[in-house]
Write a protein that holds these residues in place. Structure first.
Motif, PDB file in Angstrom:
ATOM      1  N   GLU A   4       0.660  -1.246   0.010  1.00 54.50           N
ATOM      2  CA  GLU A   4       0.016  -0.046  -0.030  1.00 54.50           C
ATOM      3  C   GLU A   4       0.745   1.316   0.108  1.00 54.50           C
ATOM      4  N   THR A   5       0.462   2.208  -0.796  1.00 52.71           N
ATOM      5  CA  THR A   5       1.236   3.325  -0.951  1.00 52.71           C
ATOM      6  C   THR A   5       0.165   4.555  -0.650  1.00 52.71           C
ATOM      7  N   VAL A   6       0.622   5.893  -0.290  1.00 57.59           N
ATOM      8  CA  VAL A   6      -0.237   7.009  -0.440  1.00 57.59           C
ATOM      9  C   VAL A   6       0.218   7.531  -1.722  1.00 57.59           C
ATOM     10  N   SER A   7      -0.442   7.507  -2.836  1.00 59.46           N
ATOM     11  CA  SER A   7      -0.057   8.120  -4.093  1.00 59.46           C
ATOM     12  C   SER A   7      -0.177   9.434  -4.033  1.00 59.46           C
ATOM     13  N   ILE A   8      -0.941  10.519  -3.376  1.00 57.24           N
ATOM     14  CA  ILE A   8      -0.810  11.660  -3.328  1.00 57.24           C
ATOM     15  C   ILE A   8      -0.904  12.331  -1.788  1.00 57.24           C
ATOM     16  N   ASP A   9      -0.252  13.216  -1.653  1.00 63.16           N
ATOM     17  CA  ASP A   9       0.022  13.584  -0.236  1.00 63.16           C
ATOM     18  C   ASP A   9       0.304  15.117  -0.346  1.00 63.16           C
ATOM     19  N   VAL A  10       0.264  15.703   0.929  1.00 64.17           N
ATOM     20  CA  VAL A  10       0.655  17.302   1.031  1.00 64.17           C
ATOM     21  C   VAL A  10       2.011  17.512   0.111  1.00 64.17           C
ATOM     22  N   PRO A  11       2.157  18.673  -0.342  1.00 63.24           N
ATOM     23  CA  PRO A  11       3.336  18.936  -0.997  1.00 63.24           C
ATOM     24  C   PRO A  11       4.516  19.030  -0.103  1.00 63.24           C
ATOM     25  N   TRP A  12       4.451  19.227   1.498  1.00 61.11           N
ATOM     26  CA  TRP A  12       5.738  19.351   2.218  1.00 61.11           C
ATOM     27  C   TRP A  12       5.916  17.917   2.727  1.00 61.11           C
ATOM     28  N   ARG A  13       5.239  16.796   2.164  1.00 60.18           N
ATOM     29  CA  ARG A  13       5.778  15.497   2.721  1.00 60.18           C
ATOM     30  C   ARG A  13       7.016  15.041   2.500  1.00 60.18           C
ATOM     31  N   LYS A  14       7.543  15.503   1.269  1.00 61.61           N
ATOM     32  CA  LYS A  14       9.154  15.192   0.963  1.00 61.61           C
ATOM     33  C   LYS A  14       9.908  15.877   1.675  1.00 61.61           C
ATOM     34  N   ALA A  15       9.343  17.313   2.232  1.00 61.47           N
ATOM     35  CA  ALA A  15      10.353  18.012   3.104  1.00 61.47           C
ATOM     36  C   ALA A  15      10.715  17.566   4.287  1.00 61.47           C
ATOM     37  N   LEU A  16       9.946  16.748   4.874  1.00 59.02           N
ATOM     38  CA  LEU A  16      10.146  16.239   6.226  1.00 59.02           C
ATOM     39  C   LEU A  16      11.253  15.076   6.402  1.00 59.02           C
TER      40      LEU A  16
END
Length: 391
Positions: free
Chosen positions: A316-328
């Protein structure tokens, strides 16, 4: 090597709050885990903070012994909050050990059974309310590279559904199947909202759409009810995200309540515990598709577990998330042809950016299951987490 500190970090992502834990050592090696427990953020933070006094001064390599001691000395021994705290601690300890030994975490679980895992998309449908909108969103998800999609089309269902509600759910599923064609796997999540006769009726009504599974059709506390549904359903039944201790999974297997088992690596007590649960399922020839709809560290925890178990099915993956997910976090994920490749970095292969979490402080969120907002209460705007974003 000794543990010197345990710290928690919270980052709001609109639909929930990610909860991360970081364990520090006197060798300068640290490890990270995730304890996101939707709608219980402050409670899980408190549970993690209580465990610091147990861990400071201890050897982080004694992973199983430390987890067993904390489990024993908790007295209550179970529940979503405590087991999730243990799962995050287990992950952080394995992250430390993997970094110290310069091996990926899955090597500490017995090595890899595969070099890639097939992924399915969740959250691709946020914002859709009509069959046509679901169909458009499904096509976009397939264009991102996914060959399998899961969603909840049951809206505000609460034990029973009116004829109109049943009809709309069926229309949504029919529209998605027509949009993506026969070769895409489709799975439905009910989030445990139906009684036994309604669940059976919906499983039978949805049979023509060739579903890979229907997930958690009944509330999680009654495994006998789930077994009733499974015996009557022409569609495979999946469950397990809201079971926490191994005995519950064993009960479900013994009562033949599931076709697919779905332990959550965090909520079930960690990577090692989930592997043991997977082996119980393997003895019954039941596949495992781990529950994994939250943050990037949990994604890494689940990925290493999926690599290391013999009976893995789908990731299972979250295909779409808040833009700042990758900033964390800093992470290296390779997604190609609908699959994630096995990571090669030491430990979990993901590093928490502590300062970034503070930019998105805790905010309370409500459970959207029974007010009809399950598909619209996700994220106001988002970006692809793995595949290429589609406009």
């Amino acid at each position: 090597m000794k543990i010197t500190a345990v710290k928690t970090f919270v980052a709001n992502v609109q639909r929930t709050n990610f909860v991360f834990v970081k364990i520090y050592t006197d060798d300068g090696i640290d490890g990270v885990g995730e304890a996101t427990l939707e709608w219980k953020t402050l409670t899980i933070v408190a549970a993690l903070e209580e465990l610091e006094r147990v861990l400071v001064g201890r050897d982080p390599f004694a992973t199983d012994a430390l987890i067993e001691e904390m489990h024993r000395d908790s007295y209550w021994r179970t529940g979503a909050v405590f087991r999730t705290a243990l799962g995050a601690i287990d992950a952080a300890l394995l992250d430390i050990k993997g970094k110290a030994l310069n091996v990926p975490a899955y090597q500490l679980l017995g090595g890899q059974h595969r070099d890639r895992v097939k992924c399915y998309a969740n959250h691709w449908y946020f914002g859709a309310t009509t069959p046509d909108q679901y169909a458009i969103a499904a096509k976009k998800a397939v264009a991102m590279g996914y060959q399998a999609l899961k969603w909840d089309p049951f809206e505000a269902a609460d034990l029973e559904m009116t004829r109109a509600e049943r009809g709309k759910t069926i229309d949504i599923v029919a529209a998605v199947r027509e949009a993506v064609g026969p070769d895409i796997d489709l799975m439905l999540d009910v989030h445990g909202r139906l009684n036994v006769p309604t669940a059976i009726a919906m499983c039978r009504a949805l049979e023509p759409y060739d579903l890979a599974w229907i997930e958690e059709p009944t509330p999680p506390e009654n495994i006998d009810a789930l077994a009733q549904v499974r015996r009557a359903s022409p569609v495979p039944i999946a469950a397990g995200e809201r079971w926490y201790e191994p005995a519950r999974f064993l009960e479900a297997l013994q009562k033949e309540a599931v076709d697919i088992l779905q332990p959550d690596v965090s909520h079930a007590g960690g990577l090692a515990e989930t592997k043991r649960i997977a082996h119980m399922a393997h003895a019954s020839l039941i596949p495992v598709a781990p529950h994994n709809p939250v943050g990037p560290v949990m994604n890494a925890m689940t990925l290493h577990t999926a690599i290391a178990i013999p009976n893995f099915m789908l990731f299972e993956t979250v295909s779409i998330d808040v833009p700042w997910r990758k900033a964390l976090v800093r992470e290296t994920l390779v997604f190609e042809n609908g699959m994630l490749l096995a990571p090669t970095a030491p430990g979990l292969g993901v590093e928490l950016i502590e300062d970034a979490c503070a930019q998105f402080p805790y905010a309370p969120t409500n459970v959207p299951l029974f007010d009809g907002t399950i598909n619209t209460a996700g994220i106001a705007s988002g970006s692809a987490t793995l595949g290429k974003a589609q406009n």
